[in-house]
Design a protein around this motif. Structure first.
Motif, PDB file in Angstrom:
ATOM      1  N   TRP A 260       0.850  -1.181   0.000  1.00  0.00           N
ATOM      2  CA  TRP A 260       0.000   0.000   0.000  1.00  0.00           C
ATOM      3  C   TRP A 260       0.885   1.231   0.000  1.00  0.00           C
ATOM      4  CZ3 TRP A 260      -0.739  -3.931   3.682  1.00  0.00           C
ATOM      5  CH2 TRP A 260      -1.876  -4.718   3.473  1.00  0.00           C
TER       6      TRP A 260
ATOM      7  N   ARG B 228      -5.754   3.379  -0.436  1.00  0.00           N
ATOM      8  CA  ARG B 228      -6.453   2.104  -0.614  1.00  0.00           C
ATOM      9  C   ARG B 228      -7.209   2.093  -1.937  1.00  0.00           C
ATOM     10  NH1 ARG B 228      -7.435  -0.989   3.966  1.00  0.00           N
ATOM     11  NH2 ARG B 228      -7.699  -2.574   2.354  1.00  0.00           N
TER      12      ARG B 228
ATOM     13  N   ILE C 103      -5.549  -2.673   7.129  1.00  0.00           N
ATOM     14  CA  ILE C 103      -4.265  -3.244   6.717  1.00  0.00           C
ATOM     15  C   ILE C 103      -3.493  -3.860   7.876  1.00  0.00           C
ATOM     16  CG2 ILE C 103      -4.072  -1.673   4.764  1.00  0.00           C
ATOM     17  CD1 ILE C 103      -1.945  -0.138   6.438  1.00  0.00           C
TER      18      ILE C 103
ATOM     19  N   ASN D  68      -6.197  -6.380   0.803  1.00  0.00           N
ATOM     20  CA  ASN D  68      -7.101  -6.682   1.914  1.00  0.00           C
ATOM     21  C   ASN D  68      -8.330  -5.784   1.942  1.00  0.00           C
ATOM     22  OD1 ASN D  68      -7.509  -8.456   4.124  1.00  0.00           O
ATOM     23  ND2 ASN D  68      -7.016  -6.828   5.552  1.00  0.00           N
TER      24      ASN D  68
END
Length: 134
Positions: A33, A98, A109, A104
């Motif tokens: 990320w 995100r 996270i 996920n």
């Protein structure tokens, strides 16, 4: 007078990118990320309310500025902002880009999998886009 020092865990998990007015902007070394930190350069700050009202205002401004730049640099659908501090008590903000197709989504996270270190080229390119967006 107590001098500011960065928590060793924050130093180990991230790299400095830039200094804003109040905060140091850092990139977390997890390429899953686009994830940055804002760390107010004030000693002994654990909670948001430990900052002076003026520093709280400056933090709000810098958070919005960094979040907007993160969204632009990453093309993210959403920027999550969190101040958790359960592992590292020194006050810092997490800003995480995100996307609906990330590893996920839509869950948090934290606690998911293991960090994947940035490779040098992609890290440099991302940092350049982020700095340009700032």
């Amino acid at each position: 007078m107590v001098k500011f020092s960065l928590d060793p865990q924050l130093a180990a998990d991230s790299q400095a990118i830039s200094r804003l007015g109040l905060c140091e902007l850092r990139l977390v070394n997890d390429s899953r990320w686009p994830w940055i930190l804002l760390v107010p350069q004030r000693p002994a700050i654990v909670e948001l309310f430990d900052l002076t009202p003026l520093d709280q205002t400056l933090l709000t401004f810098e958070t919005a500025m960094a979040a907007e730049a993160l969204k632009a640099a990453s093309g993210a659908a959403k920027v999550n902002i969190a101040a958790i501090g359960n592992v590292v008590s020194q006050f810092h903000l997490h800003l995480v880009a995100r996307n609906v197709d990330d590893e996920n989504w839509p869950k948090p996270i934290w606690g998911h999998g293991s960090a994947v270190a940035w490779e040098t080229g992609p890290r440099q390119a991302f940092v350049q886009r982020l700095l340009e967006a700032l």
